[in-house]
Design a protein around this motif. Structure first.
Motif, PDB file in Angstrom:
ATOM      1  N   HIS A  71      -1.338  -4.405  23.768  1.00 54.39           N
ATOM      2  CA  HIS A  71      -2.094  -3.308  23.145  1.00 54.39           C
ATOM      3  C   HIS A  71      -1.406  -2.812  21.886  1.00 54.39           C
ATOM      4  O   HIS A  71      -2.036  -2.121  21.079  1.00 54.39           O
ATOM      5  CB  HIS A  71      -2.252  -2.168  24.156  1.00 54.39           C
ATOM      6  N   LEU A  72      -0.148  -3.161  21.711  1.00 56.61           N
ATOM      7  CA  LEU A  72       0.608  -2.736  20.532  1.00 56.61           C
ATOM      8  C   LEU A  72       0.782  -3.858  19.519  1.00 56.61           C
ATOM      9  O   LEU A  72       1.547  -3.726  18.571  1.00 56.61           O
ATOM     10  CB  LEU A  72       1.995  -2.231  20.966  1.00 56.61           C
ATOM     11  N   SER A  73       0.059  -4.961  19.699  1.00 58.10           N
ATOM     12  CA  SER A  73       0.300  -6.159  18.889  1.00 58.10           C
ATOM     13  C   SER A  73      -0.573  -6.282  17.649  1.00 58.10           C
ATOM     14  O   SER A  73      -0.347  -7.172  16.823  1.00 58.10           O
ATOM     15  CB  SER A  73       0.086  -7.403  19.756  1.00 58.10           C
ATOM     16  N   TYR A  74      -1.561  -5.415  17.474  1.00 60.21           N
ATOM     17  CA  TYR A  74      -2.583  -5.646  16.454  1.00 60.21           C
ATOM     18  C   TYR A  74      -2.061  -5.576  15.018  1.00 60.21           C
ATOM     19  O   TYR A  74      -2.627  -6.205  14.122  1.00 60.21           O
ATOM     20  CB  TYR A  74      -3.745  -4.662  16.647  1.00 60.21           C
ATOM     21  N   ALA A  75      -0.990  -4.831  14.793  1.00 58.99           N
ATOM     22  CA  ALA A  75      -0.473  -4.710  13.432  1.00 58.99           C
ATOM     23  C   ALA A  75       0.160  -5.997  12.936  1.00 58.99           C
ATOM     24  O   ALA A  75       0.352  -6.166  11.735  1.00 58.99           O
ATOM     25  CB  ALA A  75       0.540  -3.568  13.349  1.00 58.99           C
ATOM     26  N   ARG A  76       0.468  -6.919  13.853  1.00 57.71           N
ATOM     27  CA  ARG A  76       1.171  -8.126  13.434  1.00 57.71           C
ATOM     28  C   ARG A  76       0.498  -9.426  13.858  1.00 57.71           C
ATOM     29  O   ARG A  76       1.007 -10.505  13.550  1.00 57.71           O
ATOM     30  CB  ARG A  76       2.599  -8.092  13.990  1.00 57.71           C
ATOM     31  N   ASN A  77      -0.637  -9.358  14.547  1.00 61.86           N
ATOM     32  CA  ASN A  77      -1.198 -10.603  15.100  1.00 61.86           C
ATOM     33  C   ASN A  77      -2.315 -11.216  14.248  1.00 61.86           C
ATOM     34  O   ASN A  77      -2.929 -12.192  14.654  1.00 61.86           O
ATOM     35  CB  ASN A  77      -1.698 -10.381  16.540  1.00 61.86           C
ATOM     36  N   GLY A  78      -2.590 -10.640  13.077  1.00 61.18           N
ATOM     37  CA  GLY A  78      -3.598 -11.212  12.190  1.00 61.18           C
ATOM     38  C   GLY A  78      -4.980 -10.607  12.301  1.00 61.18           C
ATOM     39  O   GLY A  78      -5.870 -10.932  11.509  1.00 61.18           O
ATOM     40  N   ASP A  79      -5.182  -9.718  13.263  1.00 59.13           N
ATOM     41  CA  ASP A  79      -6.509  -9.131  13.439  1.00 59.13           C
ATOM     42  C   ASP A  79      -6.885  -8.170  12.313  1.00 59.13           C
ATOM     43  O   ASP A  79      -8.070  -8.045  11.980  1.00 59.13           O
ATOM     44  CB  ASP A  79      -6.581  -8.385  14.777  1.00 59.13           C
ATOM     45  N   VAL A  80      -5.907  -7.473  11.734  1.00 63.49           N
ATOM     46  CA  VAL A  80      -6.228  -6.511  10.678  1.00 63.49           C
ATOM     47  C   VAL A  80      -6.841  -7.202   9.458  1.00 63.49           C
ATOM     48  O   VAL A  80      -7.924  -6.803   8.998  1.00 63.49           O
ATOM     49  CB  VAL A  80      -4.987  -5.671  10.300  1.00 63.49           C
ATOM     50  N   PRO A  81      -6.216  -8.238   8.894  1.00 66.60           N
ATOM     51  CA  PRO A  81      -6.867  -8.909   7.767  1.00 66.60           C
ATOM     52  C   PRO A  81      -8.197  -9.557   8.140  1.00 66.60           C
ATOM     53  O   PRO A  81      -9.126  -9.605   7.324  1.00 66.60           O
ATOM     54  CB  PRO A  81      -5.841  -9.945   7.303  1.00 66.60           C
ATOM     55  N   GLU A  82      -8.306 -10.033   9.380  1.00 67.61           N
ATOM     56  CA  GLU A  82      -9.594 -10.606   9.804  1.00 67.61           C
ATOM     57  C   GLU A  82     -10.674  -9.524   9.860  1.00 67.61           C
ATOM     58  O   GLU A  82     -11.822  -9.755   9.478  1.00 67.61           O
ATOM     59  CB  GLU A  82      -9.449 -11.284  11.168  1.00 67.61           C
ATOM     60  N   ASN A  92       7.471  -3.056   9.904  1.00 66.31           N
ATOM     61  CA  ASN A  92       7.671  -2.930   8.466  1.00 66.31           C
ATOM     62  C   ASN A  92       6.479  -2.315   7.763  1.00 66.31           C
ATOM     63  O   ASN A  92       6.165  -2.655   6.623  1.00 66.31           O
ATOM     64  CB  ASN A  92       7.981  -4.304   7.840  1.00 66.31           C
ATOM     65  N   GLN A  93       5.818  -1.411   8.465  1.00 63.24           N
ATOM     66  CA  GLN A  93       4.721  -0.690   7.828  1.00 63.24           C
ATOM     67  C   GLN A  93       5.254   0.437   6.959  1.00 63.24           C
ATOM     68  O   GLN A  93       4.546   0.970   6.141  1.00 63.24           O
ATOM     69  CB  GLN A  93       3.768  -0.133   8.894  1.00 63.24           C
ATOM     70  N   GLY A  94       6.511   0.847   7.223  1.00 66.05           N
ATOM     71  CA  GLY A  94       7.272   1.695   6.312  1.00 66.05           C
ATOM     72  C   GLY A  94       6.728   3.076   6.111  1.00 66.05           C
ATOM     73  O   GLY A  94       5.656   3.446   6.536  1.00 66.05           O
ATOM     74  N   GLY A  95       7.524   3.879   5.395  1.00 65.32           N
ATOM     75  CA  GLY A  95       7.075   5.186   4.958  1.00 65.32           C
ATOM     76  C   GLY A  95       7.317   6.257   5.978  1.00 65.32           C
ATOM     77  O   GLY A  95       7.160   6.054   7.168  1.00 65.32           O
ATOM     78  N   ALA A  96       7.667   7.455   5.477  1.00 65.67           N
ATOM     79  CA  ALA A  96       7.871   8.584   6.371  1.00 65.67           C
ATOM     80  C   ALA A  96       6.557   9.145   6.848  1.00 65.67           C
ATOM     81  O   ALA A  96       6.435   9.655   7.930  1.00 65.67           O
ATOM     82  CB  ALA A  96       8.688   9.658   5.663  1.00 65.67           C
ATOM     83  N   GLY A  97       5.539   9.030   6.025  1.00 62.92           N
ATOM     84  CA  GLY A  97       4.225   9.533   6.393  1.00 62.92           C
ATOM     85  C   GLY A  97       3.412   8.448   7.054  1.00 62.92           C
ATOM     86  O   GLY A  97       3.847   7.326   7.217  1.00 62.92           O
ATOM     87  N   ASN A  98       2.186   8.782   7.366  1.00 69.56           N
ATOM     88  CA  ASN A  98       1.357   7.830   8.084  1.00 69.56           C
ATOM     89  C   ASN A  98       0.018   7.649   7.407  1.00 69.56           C
ATOM     90  O   ASN A  98      -0.959   7.259   7.994  1.00 69.56           O
ATOM     91  CB  ASN A  98       1.156   8.319   9.529  1.00 69.56           C
ATOM     92  N   GLY A  99      -0.021   7.929   6.136  1.00 68.27           N
ATOM     93  CA  GLY A  99      -1.276   7.772   5.429  1.00 68.27           C
ATOM     94  C   GLY A  99      -2.080   9.041   5.487  1.00 68.27           C
ATOM     95  O   GLY A  99      -2.100   9.736   6.473  1.00 68.27           O
ATOM     96  N   GLY A 100      -2.758   9.379   4.440  1.00 67.96           N
ATOM     97  CA  GLY A 100      -3.550  10.593   4.414  1.00 67.96           C
ATOM     98  C   GLY A 100      -4.976  10.303   4.069  1.00 67.96           C
ATOM     99  O   GLY A 100      -5.467   9.214   4.263  1.00 67.96           O
ATOM    100  N   ASN A 101      -5.648  11.283   3.535  1.00 64.77           N
ATOM    101  CA  ASN A 101      -7.034  11.119   3.136  1.00 64.77           C
ATOM    102  C   ASN A 101      -7.078  11.087   1.628  1.00 64.77           C
ATOM    103  O   ASN A 101      -6.868  12.086   0.963  1.00 64.77           O
ATOM    104  CB  ASN A 101      -7.866  12.280   3.673  1.00 64.77           C
ATOM    105  N   ALA A 102      -7.332   9.930   1.114  1.00 62.67           N
ATOM    106  CA  ALA A 102      -7.328   9.790  -0.337  1.00 62.67           C
ATOM    107  C   ALA A 102      -8.289   8.709  -0.749  1.00 62.67           C
ATOM    108  O   ALA A 102      -8.524   7.748  -0.032  1.00 62.67           O
ATOM    109  CB  ALA A 102      -5.925   9.433  -0.834  1.00 62.67           C
ATOM    110  N   GLY A 103      -8.827   8.843  -1.922  1.00 61.10           N
ATOM    111  CA  GLY A 103      -9.622   7.785  -2.509  1.00 61.10           C
ATOM    112  C   GLY A 103      -8.675   6.821  -3.192  1.00 61.10           C
ATOM    113  O   GLY A 103      -7.475   6.866  -3.044  1.00 61.10           O
TER     114      GLY A 103
END
Length: 265
Positions: A243-254, A60-71
């Motif tokens: 190796h594909l679990s990091y988006a959902r296992n809590g490591d990102v907010p940590e 559920n990270q969503g979006g057609a794009g994958n993020g760009g370079n923006a402030g």
């Protein structure tokens, strides 16, 4: 899924080089996009039906794009017109389309949430993220050159740098760790103090039984490495799903919390 945070003084199990090579090969199969090159910081690659597109939908990270370079990010800031107080410079994983990737985008948002009184920008490292792993050096050069450019025009900006999988190797090379991939330009010594924190996920440095703390002691107290239990790329497991679990296992907010704690001011 259980996870492990890798820091100085913690011992980890590792696979043999032969097994790790097999895992990299497996990664090339499940992420078949070997981008020949990218131009422009926010250019998106094709491949709407790719493995990572489906993975983003699942998380559920969503979006057609994958993020760009923006402030952007939060209001306020004292660093001059067009300059962020903090900038996340992140390198995506193998096979992901150009952009911040499935971990860089939520990390940027989480970092902004942790720093409500500062402006937080982001930059997606421009590199091929090719399945043969040979693009890490050029990625490190792009990371380094971007930091040099921003530091010149925005001298008060502090950087949080990092990456996922091959993007972690990009980061390793940028902080001066040798022999972990193709050659690339490292951040010069006079700018390393501007790197407030290093946050990496699934770092292949573990194949060499190393950590950032040991291989780059200068960054030991401002680096955090996340290695999910069972991840064969960084920590002696045999479960590629880890190796594909990091988006959902809590490591990102940590990771965002750790980085925010290293930001001065």
């Amino acid at each position: 899924m259980a996870r492990r945070r890798v820091g100085a003084g913690k011992r980890r199990r590792f696979l043999t080089i032969g097994i790790c090579a097999a895992v990299v090969a497996a990664g090339a199969v499940v992420t078949p996009q070997a981008f020949a090159g990218t131009t422009g910081g926010s250019a998106a690659s094709a491949g709407g039906g790719s493995f990572f597109e489906r993975l983003r939908a699942r998380f559920n990270q969503g979006g057609a794009g994958n993020g760009g370079n923006a402030g952007g990010g939060n209001a306020g800031g004292q660093n001059g017109a067009g300059c962020s107080d903090v900038e996340l410079v992140f390198a995506r994983g193998t096979g992901e389309p150009q952009g911040l990737g499935i971990l860089g985008r939520p990390l940027a948002q989480a970092l902004a949430d942790e720093l409500p009184n500062q402006t937080v920008g982001s930059f997606a490292v421009v590199y091929a993220a090719a399945s043969n792993q040979q693009s890490a050096g050029p990625g490190a050069t792009n990371m380094t050159q971007h930091i040099q450019q921003v530091a010149q025009s925005c001298p008060e900006t502090q950087f949080v740098i990092g990456g996922y999988s091959q993007g972690a190797t990009v980061t390793d090379i940028a902080i001066g760790i040798r022999g972990v991939g193709t050659q690339g330009q490292a951040i010069p010594a006079n700018l390393r103090d501007k790197v407030a924190a290093v946050v990496v996920f699934g770092n292949p440095l573990g194949i060499r039984r190393q950590t950032i703390a040991r291989a780059a002691p200068e960054f030991a107290d401002r680096a955090v490495e996340f290695c999910a239990t069972g991840d064969p790329v960084c920590g002696g497991g045999n479960n590629f799903a880890a190796h594909l679990s990091y988006a959902r296992n809590g490591d990102v907010p940590e990771g965002a919390e750790f980085a925010a704690g290293k930001i001065g001011g």
